[in-house]
Structure formats: structure tokens, C-alpha cells
Design an enzyme around this catalytic site. Structure first.
Site, PDB file in Angstrom:
ATOM      1  CG  ASP A  90      56.917  42.572  41.208  1.00  0.00           C
ATOM      2  OD1 ASP A  90      55.735  42.920  41.353  1.00  0.00           O
ATOM      3  OD2 ASP A  90      57.231  41.466  40.720  1.00  0.00           O
ATOM      4  CD  GLU A 120      52.851  44.719  42.425  1.00  0.00           C
ATOM      5  OE1 GLU A 120      53.496  43.660  42.341  1.00  0.00           O
ATOM      6  OE2 GLU A 120      51.912  44.987  41.652  1.00  0.00           O
ATOM      7  CG  HIS A 123      54.974  40.159  43.928  1.00  0.00           C
ATOM      8  ND1 HIS A 123      54.020  40.633  43.074  1.00  0.00           N
ATOM      9  CD2 HIS A 123      54.315  39.362  44.808  1.00  0.00           C
ATOM     10  CE1 HIS A 123      52.838  40.154  43.424  1.00  0.00           C
ATOM     11  NE2 HIS A 123      52.989  39.380  44.476  1.00  0.00           N
ATOM     12  CE1 TYR A 127      60.040  37.438  40.745  1.00  0.00           C
ATOM     13  CE2 TYR A 127      59.757  39.791  41.057  1.00  0.00           C
ATOM     14  CZ  TYR A 127      59.298  38.591  40.596  1.00  0.00           C
ATOM     15  OH  TYR A 127      58.075  38.527  39.973  1.00  0.00           O
ATOM     16  CD  GLU A 187      50.309  44.621  38.227  1.00  0.00           C
ATOM     17  OE1 GLU A 187      50.367  43.388  38.380  1.00  0.00           O
ATOM     18  OE2 GLU A 187      50.957  45.427  38.917  1.00  0.00           O
ATOM     19  CD  GLU A 221      52.124  40.694  39.784  1.00  0.00           C
ATOM     20  OE1 GLU A 221      51.376  41.648  39.974  1.00  0.00           O
ATOM     21  OE2 GLU A 221      53.313  40.693  40.146  1.00  0.00           O
ATOM     22  CG  HIS A 224      48.288  43.382  41.570  1.00  0.00           C
ATOM     23  ND1 HIS A 224      49.635  43.116  41.690  1.00  0.00           N
ATOM     24  CD2 HIS A 224      47.739  43.138  42.785  1.00  0.00           C
ATOM     25  CE1 HIS A 224      49.875  42.732  42.936  1.00  0.00           C
ATOM     26  NE2 HIS A 224      48.751  42.735  43.611  1.00  0.00           N
TER      27      HIS A 224
HETATM   28 FE   LIG Z   1      54.099  42.019  41.403  1.00  0.00          FE
HETATM   29 FE   LIG Z   2      51.302  43.504  40.344  1.00  0.00          FE
END
Ligand SMILES: [Fe+2]
Ligand SMILES: [Fe+2]
Length: 352
Positions: A90, A120, A123, A127, A187, A221, A224
Site C-alpha cells: 500500500d 492506498e 490502507h 496497518y 491489486e 482493492e 482498484h
Molecule cells: Fe490498498
Molecule cells: Fe489498491
């Protein structure tokens, strides 16, 4: 092959004539008009992506923090290794999508790419949020630095960045195609053994907050993946001369390599010690995904033995809040010619 030019930010000699527009090297003025654009799929996709907006730190993580120390050693190791790789994927997307966008001469498609880059970022932040709220600070540091001590992780990172950087340093049509396909595979394949691992925990009622975040991420995702499928199809339609038999063979090889890498990685992080996620299942699942991805861009399946989803429960998890579309069910224009007698009716579309 020729070198592609970065587009002008503003092209005063451009035209608004939709018939003249192209994904690459088009005559767009570069003004964004969703109500008057050639690639209407981009307008729809942009609206869908925008409607998916979410905030990671609104998901409470206290239960996961309590549960993490009770996971088996194998589960804890897989959790950390999976996050280490997903963080890389990401993070790199945030930057690399901007590189690609510089060459796209359809503002509505650029808008989708930039919107994707924003997601992204969310994302990568997710994390980070997990690692600051679920595990202790030493573990967090170790996960962010794992690539320094784990040659397998480093070689995956190198492989992916090399593919992207080839286009950065030499922006030829061939490298553009390979970079776009690399995005598509990132992806569509690279996230998936990691996702399956988290869903395997979810099936045991473990790490519910992490699983919730992963489901939201996978929902994004899928958009994407749809974006890059459209881009690949569009590039091929507009530039058939670029898609020589050699290039098509290279794309099939790229899919195969991605599948092999992802299977090896999935088996490495789980060590055949995660309940419900054996080495064999990972192997079959990732090959099945490889077939789906090949089909989506007009190639015959690479693995005739893997036409059925071996872990339907993975898609049950991924289907949360999903908006079903028929995107992957639409016939690929030249597939019949390329695929001949293969049986695609046995390949189910992914839950997007
Ligand atoms: Fe992502
Ligand atoms: Fe993505």
C-alpha cells in the site's frame, strides 16, 4: 519502442471532442469533466470509490489488543509478516500511481488513479493503526523493519519495485504495459494470501477488528482491480500494435510469476500451521485467482486444474458491504478466439 511523453498540465491546443480522446497521447485539454467524458466507466468507478470512504481509527481495536498475545506463535508470526508485506504494497502504491497518472491523458481516468492513491494512504494508515494499537512498540518496530532481516520479503519488494521502476527510468510503451499489468497483479493477486490468512483468523472468531479493517481494504482493492482491468483493456483497444504476441506472452509470464511468488509467500508466512489454511489450499486458491485475472484481460486460463474456488468462505468474508457488479462477468472481446474450447463457465467472478 518509442518513449512516451509526460502530458501537459494544460493543453490549450487540445480538444473536447470525445471521439479524439485516448488514454495515452490523447489531445485532452486536461480539464476534468465527469458529465462529458469518453470513459464513462471511470465516472462510475470514481463515484463508487468515493462512496467507500472510511476512517480506520474509528474501528475499536481494544479486543484485538487483548487477543493478540493469546494467538498461537504461528498465528502471531503470520500476522506480523502479513502486515509487513501489506504495508509495503500500500505504501508503494501511494507514490507509484502518481507516476502512471502523469502519462494518462483522460482526466476522468487520472481522477480514479488519484482517488485510488488516496485510498492506498488510508490502507497504509490502517496497518499503522493496528501496529500502534494492537501490538507493543517493539513488535511495531520489528514489523516496519522486517524487510531488513527477511530475505524473502526483501526479494518480493525488490521484484515489485523493479517492475515499476523500469517504467520510471525508461517510459516506453512496453514498460508502460508491464507497469500497468504489475499494478493489476498487485491489486489482484499479491494481497490475497494475506487476506485469506486474516479471514482464517476471523473464522475462529479471532482478531475481529483486524478482520473488519481487512474487509474494508479488500472492498477498495476490488475497485482498484476494476480500474486497472479497464486500463489494460483500453490500452489494448487503442494501441493494438503494442500488444504483440511477445508482449502477450510476457503478460502471461508475469501472471504466472505473480502466482508462484504469492503461493510461496503465503506458504512461507503460514507454515502450514494456520487452522483452515493449508499449503494445498493456498496453492489452489492463488492459481484460481491467476485464472480469473488472466480471463479478465483476455488470456486463456493458465491453470486448467484450478477453475473452482477452493475456499468459498474467503469470499463470504470479502463480500461484506460489497456492491456486486457484473464487471468480471462481461465477455472479453477477443477471448473466444484466444481461449477456444476452455470452460470459463466454471470460473466464478469475484465478489465485487
Ligand atoms: Fe490498498
Ligand atoms: Fe489498491
Amino acid at each position: 519502442m518509442a518513449t512516451l511523453e509526460i502530458k501537459s498540465l494544460f493543453n490549450p491546443s487540445g480538444t473536447r471532442d470525445l471521439r479524439a480522446q485516448r488514454l495515452i497521447g490523447g489531445p485532452s485539454v486536461n480539464l476534468l469533466e465527469f458529465a462529458h467524458c469518453k470513459y464513462s466507466w471511470a465516472e462510475q468507478l470514481y463515484r463508487k470509490m468515493r462512496s467507500f470512504f472510511w476512517i480506520p481509527d474509528e474501528i475499536p481495536s481494544a479486543e484485538d489488543k487483548q487477543q493478540f498475545p493469546t494467538l498461537t506463535v504461528a498465528e502471531q508470526e503470520a500476522y506480523k509478516k502479513t502486515l509487513a508485506f501489506l504495508i509495503f504494497l500500500d505504501s508503494i502504491q501511494v507514490d507509484n500511481l502518481g507516476v502512471l497518472a502523469q502519462y494518462i491523458t483522460a482526466p476522468e481516468v487520472t481522477a480514479c488513479i488519484k482517488t485510488q492513491a488516496f485510498f492506498e494512504t488510508i490502507h497504509a494508515q490502517s496497518y499503522d493503526y493496528l501496529l500502534t494499537s494492537v501490538v507493543d512498540s517493539l513488535t511495531r518496530e520489528a514489523v516496519y523493519d522486517l524487510w531488513r532481516n527477511d530475505p524473502r520479503l526483501l526479494s518480493r519488494i525488490r521484484f515489485i519495485t523493479d517492475q515499476y521502476e523500469a517504467f520510471i527510468w525508461e517510459p516506453s510503451p512496453e514498460h508502460l504495459i508491464k507497469s500497468v499489468v504489475a499494478n493489476f497483479l498487485l491489486e489482484g493477486i499479491y494481497f490475497y494470501s494475506g487476506f485469506a490468512f486474516f479471514y482464517a483468523l476471523g473464522r475462529q472468531d479471532k482478531m475481529g477488528s483486524t478482520v473488519s479493517l481487512i474487509r474494508l481494504i479488500q472492498r477498495d482493492e476490488n475497485t482498484h482491480l476494476a480500474l486497472f482491468t479497464h486500463i489494460i483493456r483500453g490500452l489494448r483497444e487503442e494501441n493494438p500494435q503494442w500488444f504483440t504476441p511477445d508482449i502477450m506472452e510476457s503478460i502471461a509470464e508475469m501472471i504466472n510469476t505473480a502466482v508462484e511468488h504469492e503461493i510461496g509467500w503465503g506458504q512461507y508466512i503460514t507454515h502450514n500451521q494456520i487452522l483452515g489454511l493449508s499449503d494445498t489450499l493456498i496453492d489452489h486458491y492463488i492459481r484460481y485467482l491467476g485464472n480469473l485475472r488472466a480471463y479478465a484481460i483476455g488470456l486463456p486460463p493458465l491453470y486448467p486444474e484450478a477453475t473452482q474456488h477452493p475456499m468459498a468462505w474467503v469470499d463470504d468474508f470479502a463480500a461484506m458491504n460489497s456492491t456486486k457488479t457484473d464487471f468480471f462477468e462481461r465477455p472479453v472481446t477477443n477471448y473466444r478466439k484466444a481461449g477456444g474450447s476452455l470452460h470459463f463457465d466454471r470460473l466464478k467472478p469475484p465478489g465485487v
